[in-house]
Design an enzyme around this catalytic site. Structure first.
Site, PDB file in Angstrom:
ATOM      1  N   VAL A 155       0.364  -5.204   0.651  1.00  7.53           N
ATOM      2  CA  VAL A 155       1.325  -4.105   0.551  1.00  7.53           C
ATOM      3  C   VAL A 155       0.943  -2.969   1.496  1.00  7.53           C
ATOM      4  O   VAL A 155       1.803  -2.391   2.162  1.00  7.53           O
ATOM      5  CB  VAL A 155       1.440  -3.611  -0.911  1.00  7.53           C
ATOM      6  CG1 VAL A 155       2.374  -2.418  -1.005  1.00  7.53           C
ATOM      7  CG2 VAL A 155       1.934  -4.738  -1.813  1.00  7.53           C
ATOM      8  N   CYS A 156      -0.331  -2.674   1.583  1.00  6.31           N
ATOM      9  CA  CYS A 156      -0.783  -1.601   2.486  1.00  6.31           C
ATOM     10  C   CYS A 156      -0.505  -1.974   3.940  1.00  6.31           C
ATOM     11  O   CYS A 156      -0.022  -1.149   4.724  1.00  6.31           O
ATOM     12  CB  CYS A 156      -2.263  -1.328   2.283  1.00  6.31           C
ATOM     13  SG  CYS A 156      -2.696  -0.781   0.611  1.00  6.31           S
TER      14      CYS A 156
END
Length: 165
Positions: A59-60
């Protein structure tokens, strides 16, 4: 403190994001060349802070890619990715991914997380930064914030980008 979750489990931060209309605090973050970057390095520009726990998570990495993709379309705006990752890891990721429209800075020896209310204070993520977005105008006044309620979710890109337009 913000109450967020990690896969449904409660996680707390040290404080809350800066409020709209207030000026953000100065910071000392480190780039991949081990140079210290401060707020004054971005004078006169709108700023989008894309804050996350670690570039080594899906996600990052997605948020860094998405903001890089969109940043080239924004006038007088800099996107600043911030995490506790070491500057070397951030630099390696950006080089491998071709991210050249964003600044990626480390808070590994700074107080950004505490000053901006995003340091995680408990859970297995303790010591990392929560997933959040802060947008400021050219005068460093906050015009948009988002504390993402679930760490595994991506931020609202559209809202952040619209705030910077």
């Amino acid at each position: 403190m913000a109450n967020i979750t990690l896969k449904g489990n409660a996680v707390n931060t040290i404080g809350n994001l800066p409020e709209n209309g207030l000026s953000i605090k100065d910071f000392a973050l480190v780039n991949e060349k081990l140079e210290v970057k401060q707020l004054s390095d971005y004078d006169g520009k709108k700023k989008i802070f894309n804050i996350f726990p670690s570039i080594d998570t899906g996600v990052c990495a997605s948020s860094a890619r998405k903001f890089n993709e969109e940043a080239g379309n924004l006038e007088n705006t800099v996107v600043i990715n911030v995490s506790k990752d070491l500057p070397f890891a951030l630099g390696r990721f950006c080089a491998a991914e071709g991210l050249d429209h964003v600044e990626t800075l480390s808070d590994f020896r700074g107080t950004f997380g505490d000053d901006y209310g995003v340091s995680i204070t408990d859970s297995p993520m303790k010591g990392l930064l929560s997933r959040a977005v802060i947008v400021t105008d050219e005068n460093n006044k906050v015009i948009y914030t988002e504390q993402v309620p679930e760490i595994t979710q991506e931020p609202n890109y559209e809202a952040a980008l619209n705030a910077a337009k």
